[in-house]
Design an enzyme around this catalytic site. Structure first.
Site, mmCIF file in Angstrom:
data_model
loop_
_atom_site.group_PDB
_atom_site.id
_atom_site.type_symbol
_atom_site.label_atom_id
_atom_site.label_comp_id
_atom_site.label_asym_id
_atom_site.label_seq_id
_atom_site.Cartn_x
_atom_site.Cartn_y
_atom_site.Cartn_z
ATOM 1 N N SER A 290 0.843 -1.193 0.000
ATOM 2 C CA SER A 290 0.000 0.000 0.000
ATOM 3 C C SER A 290 0.880 1.245 0.000
ATOM 4 C CB SER A 290 -0.902 0.013 1.234
ATOM 5 O OG SER A 290 -1.509 1.290 1.401
ATOM 6 N N TYR B 212 -1.626 0.518 10.295
ATOM 7 C CA TYR B 212 -1.630 -0.121 8.976
ATOM 8 C C TYR B 212 -0.375 0.274 8.189
ATOM 9 C CZ TYR B 212 -3.247 -1.266 4.233
ATOM 10 O OH TYR B 212 -3.359 -1.755 2.955
#
Length: 403
Positions: free
Chosen positions: A224, A237
């Site tokens: 990501s 995250y």
């Protein structure tokens, strides 16, 4: 005229030339869309033209850049043909929904022998894969955070492959179990993200590497942009994906002598899993409020936490539902004769990385704050502090008028 310029001047021009040339190389390698690439080329041209206006005409500079483009195009030539999918086996994690499920379906349609892991063999995702895919696809129930289940999946895969070997490993399984400022996030959220996104992926990769080395295969990790850039409210995250990115880059160097190619997929915003489910965000919001101490909740304010929840839900609900850019990037990483180290999958990701790499950090940070989670409220304590300052200023002004 050129004899009038000193040696430092020419050294300066040489440094500028190297910088602009490096920038152009990075731009081309980034595979940005046509519009940002054209803007970047024109911007670099204007920059060099302004610096060299007194010693090189702009027209000549443009001609030189055009000539360089022609040479690059002639050198690269037409894109090479992808390798055949027939006879190749791929192991994919996290196929209950989202990227994993869509990739398993597509690879099966291309002729791959697919080993797809799911958390629930009786779930909707598993049943859909069984119903729509060929008999080549094998479903395995695996929680990648459980070493025994990973080892059993390895034994099952080896038993079915025999001497064929494994061509590709797609590490797709991942979670985002938090939203909110880092101070508001539980330690269990940080550990949960690391356990799945990093340690789980690490466990699967180490287990299946002997099969991949035997075939000189491919490893594809779904990461990501949050692992490279400081997205607000995604500390847990992002930290787990940053660890994954560094591991992937290190692995790429270490496996090069073995002939194993390693790629990272960096998707833009997509609607996957529970991300667009309001009930999911409401549950996360409720758990967060219950976990905060009264003092911390008082300083931030319940309305501040609620706004973040609403912003995340709104952002997720507006994300794209077309997962094909990510699926196609995975296919390229598996079948391209020379796969790229990184694939920017989806609109805006390449441009985001270009800004992050070449523009001032303050600009990149400002864009992330304005485009991702656009907060309007400050924490309650800061609002009180600002109100007190304004009241003090007002009182001081009134006293000055009375005097």
């Amino acid at each position: 005229m050129m004899d009038d310029y000193t040696l430092p001047f020419w050294i300066y021009l040489g440094v500028v030339t190297v910088f602009v040339g490096g920038a152009m190389k990075r731009i081309v390698a980034s595979h940005l869309s046509a519009a940002p690439t054209l803007v970047a080329w024109l911007g670099a041209t204007v920059l060099v033209e302004r610096l060299w206006a007194f010693c090189l005409p702009a027209v000549l500079l443009l001609a030189l850049l055009a000539f360089a483009c022609c040479l690059y195009s002639a050198r690269t030539g037409p894109p090479p043909t992808n390798l055949p999918a027939h006879g190749k086996a791929v192991f994919i994690t996290g196929c209950d929904s989202g990227f994993g499920k869509a990739t398993a379906k597509h690879l099966d349609s291309l002729g791959f022998e697919v080993f797809a892991t799911v958390l629930d063999l009786t779930g909707d995702g598993a049943r859909d894969l069984q119903r729509t895919c060929s008999s080549r696809l094998t479903l395995l129930q695996v929680d990648i955070t459980q070493p025994q289940q990973v080892h059993q999946a390895l034994l099952d895969t080896k038993a079915k492959l025999g001497l064929q070997g494994l061509w590709g490993l797609v590490n797709n399984a991942g979670v985002c179990v938090n939203f909110g400022d880092a101070e508001l996030s539980l330690m269990s959220n940080f550990r949960g993200c690391m356990e799945v996104n990093f340690f789980g992926t690490l466990s699967v990769t180490k287990s299946f590497l002997p099969l991949l080395r035997h075939n000189k295969g491919r490893i594809v990790n779904i990461s990501s942009p949050a692992g490279d850039q400081p997205f607000p409210c995604l500390a847990a995250y992002g930290a787990s994906k940053a660890a994954l990115n560094l591991f992937t880059n290190t692995l790429r160097h270490e496996l090069e002598p073995w002939g194993v190619q390693v790629s990272t997929i960096l998707p833009s915003s997509y609607r996957t899993g529970r991300s667009s489910n309001r009930a999911y965000w409401d549950q996360q919001h409720k758990q967060l409020l219950q976990s905060l101490s009264p003092a911390l909740l008082d300083e931030y304010g319940e309305d501040y936490v609620t706004e973040i929840k609403d912003l995340f839900h709104s952002y997720a609900s507006q994300a794209s539902t077309d997962l094909s850019p990510v699926v196609q990037a995975i296919v390229q990483a598996l079948l391209a004769p020379q796969p790229r180290p990184r694939y920017y999958a989806g609109p805006g990701v390449g441009l985001m990385y270009f800004i992050h790499s070449y523009c001032p950090f303050s600009l990149s940070s400002w864009l992330l704050q304005r485009l991702f989670v656009k907060k309007k409220l400050k924490p309650r304590a800061l609002r009180k502090e600002g109100l007190e300052i304004n009241l003090n200023l007002l009182n001081n002004n009134n006293e000055e008028k009375l005097q």
